[in-house]
Structure formats: C-alpha cells, structure tokens
Design a protein around this motif. Structure first.
Motif, mmCIF file in Angstrom:
data_model
loop_
_atom_site.group_PDB
_atom_site.id
_atom_site.type_symbol
_atom_site.label_atom_id
_atom_site.label_comp_id
_atom_site.label_asym_id
_atom_site.label_seq_id
_atom_site.Cartn_x
_atom_site.Cartn_y
_atom_site.Cartn_z
ATOM 1 N N GLY A 25 3.842 28.924 -29.804
ATOM 2 C CA GLY A 25 4.362 27.719 -30.439
ATOM 3 C C GLY A 25 3.299 26.717 -30.815
ATOM 4 O O GLY A 25 3.596 25.693 -31.418
ATOM 5 N N ARG A 27 4.828 17.474 -38.419
ATOM 6 C CA ARG A 27 4.673 17.412 -36.972
ATOM 7 C C ARG A 27 5.517 16.267 -36.451
ATOM 8 O O ARG A 27 5.492 15.163 -36.991
ATOM 9 N N VAL A 86 5.741 20.369 -27.792
ATOM 10 C CA VAL A 86 4.454 21.013 -27.516
ATOM 11 C C VAL A 86 3.822 20.289 -26.337
ATOM 12 O O VAL A 86 3.696 19.062 -26.338
ATOM 13 N N LYS A 99 4.592 25.636 -26.645
ATOM 14 C CA LYS A 99 5.837 24.971 -27.034
ATOM 15 C C LYS A 99 6.954 25.385 -26.092
ATOM 16 O O LYS A 99 7.086 26.559 -25.745
ATOM 17 N N GLY A 158 11.194 22.766 -28.271
ATOM 18 C CA GLY A 158 10.351 22.342 -29.383
ATOM 19 C C GLY A 158 9.189 21.452 -29.025
ATOM 20 O O GLY A 158 8.270 21.301 -29.823
#
Length: 979
Positions: A863, A309, A925, A840, A923
């Motif tokens: 996402g 992450r 979140v 996302k 990308g």
C-alpha cells in the motif's frame, strides 16, 4: 441523447468551464470540445451562466438537451471559513446530549479565537448521550430541549448543532434525530444539523465539523439556489452536481445540506483533472500538482493510482480539527492577481493579498494602477496575448530579476513542503496562473505544463467520479470481520455501479467497522466505493424543485463583528533552540508548547491504547490559560516520607474519544484522601501512554491538590489493566494502594478499603466497570516517596516531551519521512528501537469484551507508493494496546518481530502522530516502531510473566528488541547550574 458533460469551477478570481465529450477522451483533444475562463462575478450564478453559454456557443451546440450533467466545484464555502467572513458565516448554537460530561471542554475550545467569536455563540448541555454499550447516560428530557430553544431563539441564532455522545453508533435510540424533531417543534425557523450525519466517532472533531457545516448552511443554500437558477435560465434540465472533497459528486440538494463535504473540492478537482490530462503521457508515478490560480497556489500529491494523497486521520481547516478525509494540500498566497510591492529600501514582495477577480481592470497590463504577478510575468516571458506589456512602467521592469527569484523561491518552498523525501519529484503545473512558474524548479525532476492545464479544475469537475456507500449493522457470529468487510465492499461496489459508475473503475475509498458494544457479534460497518461515471448510460433528469426553493435568491443578513479582545499573532517557534523552563527548585514549569509535545509523545508511548490525550490536552491548556501552574519534579528529588497520589482512567480507550470527562478524577481522589484525613505531596500518572499520561498533571495543577507531578509512571507505556504495573512486578502480589476508589462522573462512586491483591481489586472494579459505562476514574491509595523511587519508570514525561519535540521538528522541516528515525534516536537509538514496518492498513477487526477493545490490524507493504524496504503483511493483535507484531511473507510464513512488554507504536505516515486502536481504519498509511521496554519489566521472569505475551494468551516467548536506555531527564538537562 444527452452525452456532453459540463464542468465548472468557481474560484476566488476566475470561473473556469469545460464542455467534454466522454466518448472522445482518447482523442488528441481529450474530448474537450470547448473551454472558457472568465473573471468570477460578484454573483457567481451569472458567471456560471456566462461560462456555460460561451461553451455551448463555441461548440456550436444549440440543443440544451445534449448536456447530460453539470458539475460545479466551488471554493465559496471553504473561503467563507478561511477568510473568516462575518457576512457568510452564521452564528451557531450547540445542544450537547451529554448529561454531566464534557462541560469543561466547551465547544470550539481549541479554535482560533477570532473564528470562535464569529461562529460559536452558545452551548446548552442537556441530558442524553449514550454509554459505549448503547444504553443512555441519561434519558432525554423534552422540557430541557424546549428551554434551550427558548434561550437560542432570544439570542436570534438560527443554526443549531445537536451533538450526542456516541451518536454515530446510535441505531436504536436515535437521540440526535429525536432532539432535532423537538427543536423543529419549539423553534421551527431553526436550521438543525445532527452531528452523526457530518462525521464519525471523535466527539470534539465531529462537533467541530458539524459547527462549521451549520455556520455556512444559509450561505450554501442561497449559493446553490443561484446555481439552479442559472441552469433554469439556460433551459438545462440535466442534473446539477456539486463536487466534493474526495473527488466524487454530490447532488445539489444534498450539498446544500452538507456543504462541508465540498470544502477541498477545488484542489481535488485540479489534481483529478491533471491526472486526466497526463494519463497517457507519463509513467505511473507520484507527481506534485501545483495549481496556480488568481489568488493562491495549491500544492498536492497525485499518487500513481491517479488519486490525491489524503491528509491525516485528523485534519485541520483554518485551525479547526475535524475527522473526515480531505486531500493533503498546502496553500500559499501566490496567484496571477497577487500584488507586487517594491519600496526604495525594501525587498520585493509578492502577495499574499490579491486583486482577485478585478485583475482585468486593476492590473497594469489592462490599464489599471496595481502591479500584479501577471504584469511581471507578461514582461518577463514576453506574453503578447495577455494585455499590453507597454503599460508596465520602466521602474517595475527593472525588478524583473528580483521578482522571478521571489516567485521561484515561493514555489520551491511550497513544493518542498509537500515532499516527504529529499528526492526530486515530477511537478505538474496547472491553473490559469501557471504562466507565473519557470520551466525548471529546484526539487522537481521535471516540470510538466500539459495542454488545457489552465482549466484542469473544471476538467476535474466534469470527469468527477460517483460513489456508493453502505452503512449497515451486521452480524459477525458465524464469520470473521474480514469476511464481513469483503461482503460489504462488494455491496458498496454494486451501489456505486447502480449510481452510475463503470464496474471496472470502482475502488474502495473508505472502510470502517464500529462494534455495537455489548450486543454480541454485531458491528456497524461503513464502506465507500468510488468509480468513474459511465457516460454510456442515460442520465435521469431531476424532479422539479419545490416552489419555496425557487422563489428568488436569499442572502445571509449582513452582520458586523462584535467587540472582542485583540488576537495576538504568535511568532513561529524555533524548535531547535527552544529551552523549557526549570527553576532553581528543580521544578519544570510546563509551557503550552511543552504540553503539546508531551501530549504527542504520550499517545505514541500509548502503543495504540490509553485513549487520545487530545481532550485532556485542551482541558489542561485551558486550565493553564486561566492561571493553573503545572510543575514536574524528578523522582530522585522526592523525600522518602513524601505522600504520592496516583490517578488515571480505567476502561476502554474508545470511550475517551467520545465521553469527555466530568469531574470523576477529582471525585475519586477526594474519596481516598477524605478517608485518610491528609493530603498528598505529589502525584504520579498511572501510565504515561495515552490520555492517562496527562492525568497526573491535570490532578496536580488542580485547585484541589496544587502539587507537583513526578516525572515517571508505573508502566512506561500503556497496559490494559491497572495491576500490570511495576509495583506489582517489584513489590509482590499484594494490595499496594489502599484505599482505592473509582468514580464514573455520573454519580456512581466506589471506595474499596481492603483487598487481597492489586489483581483482585482490578477484577472487582472491572465487574462494576461494565455497568458504569466501561470507563471510570481511578484513584489509587498513597505511595511513599521511598517506594515511588523504587518502583517508578523514570523520566517518562521527559521522554514523551522528547518524542513530541522530534515529531514537531520533522514537521517544521518537512521531513516526515525521517520522523521514525527521529523518534528512534530519542528513545535510545538503533540499539533500543527499530522501524518494524511501513504500509497501508488493509483490514481491521474489533470486538469489545468487558470494557476492553480486542482485535487485529493488518498492514500491507504494497500500500506504500514508491520503493519500500518492507514486503508482505504486518499483523498486530491488540487488547486496547498493541500486543504483538508479526510479519507475514508472500508464502504465508509468519515471524514475530516484537511483543509486549516492548512497545509497538503505530503512527500516521503523513504527520508522525500516533494512531490509537479506535482510530485504525482502512487506507491509512502508517509506520510501526518497536521500542525496548524498561528493564523493570524485562530484567526478571516475573516482569515478563505479568507484562509479556503469555499474559495476553499469546503462545510466544518474549524476545527483547534491544537494550533499554534510561530516558534523559529534562530537569537534569535544563536545570540552572549551581553557582
């Protein structure tokens, strides 16, 4: 044919190595032919040489040509920063290409004082820098650069950072490159780092990263040369790679130039190695990886995708903000070498100090005289293969239960700090210190200790992935940005394959699009793809190193700390019990913590626009540290006859993250009040949203004005144009504030003495704005106290404070998944706000028109890792600020769920901080909150006409989100009660 891969991880305590056969990874041994762990040597190259020698001997490989590559992961470079080591950090000078801008926000203004004293020694401000349209702010002057080089040479500083305003989008003038050539001309011995090679847009954060990179350059070069010498001694002719923080590999020579890219490679290697070890044994789910080394424990989240992450859009290392992606890792001082202390009247403690790589001589089980965590683990778990438990004194053995409790609590707290919900989650234990951990932990659904886990970091290095990056300027004249991104993504995938990746493994890791402003239909697009190395293809051998780069090892000259002030440790704040200071005059005296929370809240209320408050925050905090006092008063306490000033920035929010202010705000105010011949009694912000939310406080606390700031503003949010304000809604179409002035900070000022309406004044200024850098300071003429009380959106500074406090409280409790609910509670509860979406970012389109950033961000619910209450996509068109939010289901049906004047706020799901439209990137979140706007916008048809969706060309009727509730005043809540 060379087929074997060597991975080595050089830690602070141990150097780990593996020899891996990539063609046999499906075998029970995972293709691991040999592994070895030994104490890290003072000269890391000797340790690397010893480890690789042992690996080859154990695997009975006599021919060094069988080794296809060596990848080294090292914590050396980041440790130099974390440990604030004077002997590994070189002093740095900065040359800013900025003209008159940024001088009040000097380099490292937001750094910890002790690290700033070590590294940041000088800054020179010279002409240069670009406007948002690519035109120079001021032309470069070689003589200025020559003069700065002479000063820096006399200070004996050899590492120089060159940072120019808007340099990442400078594809024409190449100012940083030209100045670098001049520096090498006038100071040939200098090491030069240009900021655009290190990070992207975001002046402060990019400069911070470049400074750290420059500071460790000499140490990095000598370290990597020592690695190369080790390979030479081993007769290895294969490529040498250095692992970088995104799980990919970097050729050694490039890593020596950009060592900052390796900063978090250790935790990344461990997580990628852990994923490799359990890939056939666990379901695809999120797992926490707990890597226990000899000195510290790193905890990170391994996503179901097998990738770590990532941390927030802006990350911190050793208290320094930077804007490049890193894995989200929490570290604690617990490792095998951690020193255990127990006094007769004190509780047992473990760490944070450690014997490090001296464990085999200093730990009790090896005959030493220091009690370590390893000693207690050997005794408590009966580990006969590690040292001699009989050497541990009986008194220490009596403390085993307390030791176990302390270690368990430390690990459980670390695990809890990385979780985003209260639900239990699988925990994967790796690292040589994994023996310290019990088999069960609170918060863990299960604890997994896979085979070879003690060298997971070296495995991660051995299997490290390769990348392909495309950075180009493209035309969008005949296609959408989404189509462009798809095409460039395919090119990036092809590039990764060309660099050695297998096509089926390649995924897009990063994507960004930066408009080339005022050049029609042009954008700079950056896409990065990563994939697994294709072990079936021959690996090219490196070219021989230059003679001057192989002639011996170089060390950074030893330095001693300079004299400086004592750094005071500030105790942790109890957020729940904190009370702001409100005096008997009902003045709220802003503290640094108040300012921090207000800044966070302002950006959330900015609804994507207004520009980040951060540069204004650090500038105002510095003013406060130098004696300025920020006073906030309630609108209701204004006298009817009071004169209330108003100021703020006008233009594109993209500018504010790059072109830090000069003195334009005060220049504009002076023009107005010099013309009027009197001074204001108070000041009010034009808008609470974004950086303008702090401008009232900056003006009020300045020496020139020194007046209180009203707890309110004219918008209750951020809007793109300054006539979209409540005085125009409630007071009609006329010029409410005359005279009005704008200033660009570069010597260009305008004073308008009369005008037909606020809208026409705005159009006049906008015509000039594009020629003044797309961002100016605006001083609106005075407003009476009586009218201020009629027009003001009340208590919005209080609201920003409450939102910021809610975010801080959730972070302190490691309850980030609850931050949306906490914000909703502060803005009136579920009747007044709602969580619109979580997902996302999968697409961003931007273009700049007349100083405004137009575009659309698309967020996908798919996402988000784990179960989600949302499905499909959320589309948010924006014009500086977010205008509308529409959910698109699987069948393509689109439903509007929120629109202006209600607030649509996008925040980073990893930390709760707002994300502005300039920072939207693939990308991330995020979660999206809708907040009901003030009734001063929604109670009348006129308010909706001026601030609603049709004002932005959206053919949509406004539907309120809920019921507006007036924010509670901090002054009313915390004012002293009258006796």
């Amino acid at each position: 044919m060379a087929i074997f891969r060597v991975g080595v991880d050089v830690g602070g305590t141990n150097t780990d190595g593996v020899l891996l056969d990539p063609s046999a990874t499906s075998q029970p041994n995972k293709g691991i032919l040999a592994w070895h762990k030994s104490p890290t040597t003072p000269d890391p190259s000797r340790g690397i040489e010893s480890v690789i020698t042992t690996l080859l001997r154990t695997a009975k490989i006599d021919d060094a040509r069988a080794v296809a590559s060596v990848t080294i992961g090292t914590t050396h470079f980041i440790n130099a920063v974390l440990e604030k080591d004077w002997n590994r950090l070189a002093p740095v000078a900065v040359i800013r290409l900025c003209g008159p801008f940024s001088r009040d926000v000097y380099p490292a203004i937001d750094w910890p004082e002790d690290l700033r004293r070590i590294i940041c020694q000088y800054c020179g401000f010279v002409d240069g820098g670009l406007e948002i349209d690519g035109e120079p702010i001021r032309n470069l002057d070689e003589s200025q650069v020559a003069a700065e080089c002479e000063i820096i040479r006399k200070m004996n500083i050899r590492c120089i950072v060159i940072n120019g305003i808007f340099s990442p989008s400078d594809t024409v003038h190449k100012q940083e490159e030209r100045v670098a050539e001049w520096v090498r001309k006038y100071y040939p011995e200098a090491e030069v780092v240009i900021s655009k090679e290190v990070a992207n847009l975001g002046f402060i954060e990019r400069e911070n990263a470049a400074i750290l990179n420059a500071s460790i350059l000499p140490f990095a070069r000598s370290t990597i040369r020592s690695f190369e010498h080790a390979m030479t001694r081993l007769q290895l002719q294969c490529p040498l790679f250095i692992a970088q923080n995104d799980g990919t590999i970097l050729p050694a020579r490039l890593a020596a130039r950009l060592p900052i890219r390796t900063f978090s490679s250790g935790p990344t290697n461990s997580m990628c190695g852990a994923a490799f070890l359990v890939q056939d044994e666990t379901d695809k789910e999120n797992m926490l990886v707990v890597d226990i080394g000899g000195t510290s424990t790193d905890v990170g989240m391994l996503l179901a995708s097998g990738l770590p992450r990532q941390a927030a859009a802006v990350t911190e290392i050793s208290g320094v903000r930077m804007n490049f992606s890193c894995p989200d890792v929490k570290s604690i001082g617990l490792g095998g070498g951690s020193i255990v202390r127990k006094g007769s009247t004190t509780k047992l403690t473990v760490g944070p100090d450690s014997v490090g790589h001296h464990i085999q001589t200093r730990a009790l089980v090896f005959g030493g005289d220091v009690a370590t965590a390893t000693d207690y683990a050997v005794v408590s778990q009966g580990l006969s293969d590690i040292g001699d438990a009989g050497l541990v004194p009986p008194a220490a053995k009596e403390n085993i239960q307390e030791y176990t409790s302390v270690v368990t609590q430390m690990l459980e707290r670390a695990i809890d700090s990385m979780k985003t919900t209260d639900a239990d989650i699988p925990v994967l234990l790796v690292g040589g210190g994994a023996i310290l951990a019990p088999d069960t932990l609170s918060g863990a659904s299960r604890v997994v200790k896979p085979a070879y886990s003690s060298v997971a970091n070296a495995i991660g290095a051995a299997i490290a992935r390769v990348s392909g990056t495309i950075d180009t300027v493209v035309s969008t004249a005949d296609r959408t940005m989404r189509t462009v991104l798809e095409d460039i993504s395919k090119m990036a995938v092809d590039k990764a394959v060309e660099n050695g990746a297998t096509r089926e493994s390649v995924k897009i890791a990063e994507m960004d699009a930066i408009p080339v402003n005022y050049i029609a239909n042009k954008s700079r697009v950056i896409v990065k793809a990563i994939g697994d190395f294709d072990f079936s293809i021959p690996t090219p051998r490196p070219e021989p190193a230059d003679a001057d780069e192989t002639a011996g090892e170089h060390q950074v000259a030893e330095k001693k700390p300079s004299e400086g002030g004592t750094v005071v440790e500030i105790p942790a704040l109890d957020i729940a019990s904190y009370r702001p200071t409100v005096n008997t005059k009902r003045e709220w005296i802003i503290s640094e913590i108040d300012l921090e929370w207000i800044s966070t809240g302002c950006y959330i209320l900015g609804t994507g626009g207004g520009g980040t408050p951060y540069p204004h925050f650090v500038r105002l905090r510095e003013m406060m540290r130098n004696g300025a006092v920020v006073r906030i008063i309630s609108p209701e306490d204004l006298e009817d006859s009071a004169v209330v000033a108003c100021g703020g920035g006008k233009g594109s929010p993209t500018v504010s993250i790059e072109k830090l202010p000069a003195n334009e705000q005060m220049e504009a105010q002076r023009m107005v009040y010099d013309k009027l011949g009197y001074q204001p009694d108070a000041v009010i912000a034009l808008e609470i949203g974004g950086g303008n939310g702090l401008q009232g406080m900056l003006l009020g606390a300045s020496n020139n004005l020194n007046v209180p700031t009203v707890d309110g503003d004219w918008m209750g949010r951020a809007y793109p144009v300054s006539w979209q304000i409540t005085p125009v809604v409630l007071g009609g179409d006329k010029a409410h504030f005359l005279p009005t002035a704008i200033a660009d900070g570069n010597g260009n000022n305008m004073l308008l003495l009369s005008g037909a309406s606020e809208k026409l004044i705005e159009r006049i200024f906008r015509a000039a704005l594009s020629e003044m850098g797309s961002h100016v300071a605006c001083a609106k003429g005075p407003c009476s106290g009586k009218n201020t009380k009629t027009y003001v959106v009340e208590n919005t500074i209080s609201l920003a404070w409450r939102i910021g406090r809610a975010v801080a409280l959730c972070r302190s409790k490691n309850q980030i998944d609850l931050v949306a609910d906490a914000i909703i509670e502060q803005v009136g509860g579920r009747d007044s706000a709602k969580l619109l979406f979580k997902g996302k970012i999968v697409s961003v389109e931007r273009r700049t028109v007349k100083g405004h950033v137009y575009g659309e961000v698309v967020i996908s619910a798919s996402g988000v890792e784990g179960p989600s209450e949302f499905n499909g996509l959320l589309k948010i068109p924006f014009k500086n600020e977010n205008i509308m939010a529409s959910v698109v289901d699987a069948h393509g049906k689109e439903e509007v769920v929120a629109s202006v004047p209600d607030l649509i706020c996008v925040s980073d799901a990893s930390n709760g901080e707002a994300i502005g439209t300039p920072e939207y990137r693939y990308g991330l979140v995020v979660f999206v909150i809708g907040i009901q706007a003030s009734e001063k916008w929604t109670a009348t048809t006129r308010g909706v006409q001026i601030g609603g969706p049709r004002a932005f060309g959206m053919d949509v009727d406004y539907t309120p989100l809920g019921i507006f509730r007036k924010p509670r005043s901090v002054i009313d809540e915390f004012a002293p009660t009258k006796q």
